[in-house]
Write a protein that holds these residues in place. Structure first.
Motif, mmCIF file in Angstrom:
data_model
loop_
_atom_site.group_PDB
_atom_site.id
_atom_site.type_symbol
_atom_site.label_atom_id
_atom_site.label_comp_id
_atom_site.label_asym_id
_atom_site.label_seq_id
_atom_site.Cartn_x
_atom_site.Cartn_y
_atom_site.Cartn_z
ATOM 1 N N ASP A 228 -12.301 -11.766 1.613
ATOM 2 C CA ASP A 228 -13.343 -10.741 1.593
ATOM 3 C C ASP A 228 -13.065 -9.698 2.664
ATOM 4 O OD1 ASP A 228 -15.753 -9.429 0.925
ATOM 5 O OD2 ASP A 228 -16.742 -11.370 0.586
ATOM 6 N N ARG A 229 -13.931 -8.695 2.731
ATOM 7 C CA ARG A 229 -13.811 -7.674 3.759
ATOM 8 C C ARG A 229 -14.099 -8.279 5.140
ATOM 9 N NH1 ARG A 229 -17.654 -4.324 3.654
ATOM 10 N NH2 ARG A 229 -18.937 -5.335 2.057
ATOM 11 N N LYS B 129 -9.564 -6.019 2.532
ATOM 12 C CA LYS B 129 -9.936 -7.432 2.436
ATOM 13 C C LYS B 129 -8.880 -8.304 3.108
ATOM 14 C CE LYS B 129 -11.505 -8.965 -1.501
ATOM 15 N NZ LYS B 129 -11.576 -9.278 -2.944
#
Length: 243
Positions: free
Chosen positions: A220-221, A207
């Motif tokens: 987030d990823r 992430k």
């Protein structure tokens, strides 16, 4: 409980807000990556963590204790948060061994013999023992980076902070740094890394936090961020290289 908790962190310079209401948790063994355009406040945030820069307001808890305020021993805090600077910050008049032993003697109070033993152990972990008598001007960029990381880890910090660890390196050396960071992660070293290098980010963390104009707008990823509903975030993470 998180190793480090940042809450409502604000930093202003001359009335201009550089960081705004930053929230961040760092747990033991984490590798957190922070990305964003130049001037977004990434390096300032790193420097606030060990008070190289004093936040304007907010809270930073380290192992459950507040580290902002006049009564905190900043030298002790910095022993726990090892910092690897963008341009390595090695002392040009000291050789490799002296660069690594300096903090051990001055901050940890080790004898010269104790400091040398500890320094050589760390240098051996990075295949730099044979270069111990060289000066920074005699080293490649990748070798300087290894010395800088060895120097930070010799202090046995709880957290290793890396500011643009590949910015001065060519692609081959950048891959070596990614491999090195992954090796440290396998050893359980907790790290937070600022980088413009999307390839590095992909290689070292699942992430990424995205900082924009002093605000963390996403966490987030990379695969998710490259398809983000915000076109600015999407465009940033679809680039092969971010500067």
């Amino acid at each position: 409980m998180a190793l480090m908790e940042v809450r409502d962190l604000v930093k202003e310079f001359d009335g201009q807000t550089v960081l705004s209401n930053i929230h961040l948790d760092l747990h033991d063994g984490d590798v957190r990556v922070l990305m964003g355009a130049s001037g977004s406040g990434k390096s300032t945030l790193l420097r606030c963590l060990n008070r190289l820069v004093e936040p304007t307001s907010g809270s930073i808890l380290f192992r459950g204790k507040e580290v902002l305020g006049p009564s905190v021993d900043v030298r002790e805090l910095r022993k726990q948060i090892g910092f690897v600077f963008q341009q390595f910050a090695l002392y040009s008049h000291l050789n490799v061994l002296e660069n690594v032993t300096l903090g051990l003697r001055k901050l940890h109070g080790m004898t010269p013999a104790e400091a040398k033993e500890k320094a050589l152990l760390e240098l051996s972990n990075f295949d730099m023992t044979m270069h111990q008598q060289k000066y920074p001007s005699q080293l490649s960029g990748g070798q300087k980076q290894r010395v800088a990381i060895a120097r930070a880890l010799a202090m046995d910090p709880a957290v290793l902070v890396l500011d643009e660890p590949t910015s001065a390196l060519d692609p081959v050396m950048s891959r070596d740094v990614a491999d090195l960071i992954n090796r440290l992660h396998e050893d359980g070293i907790t790290m937070i890394c600022v980088t413009h290098d999307l390839h590095l980010a992909r290689n070292i963390a699942d992430k990424v936090m995205f900082l924009d104009q002093g605000v963390i707008r996403a966490d987030d990823r990379i695969e998710v961020l490259s398809q983000h509903s915000d076109p600015q975030i999407q465009a940033f993470f679809q680039k092969e290289q971010v500067f």
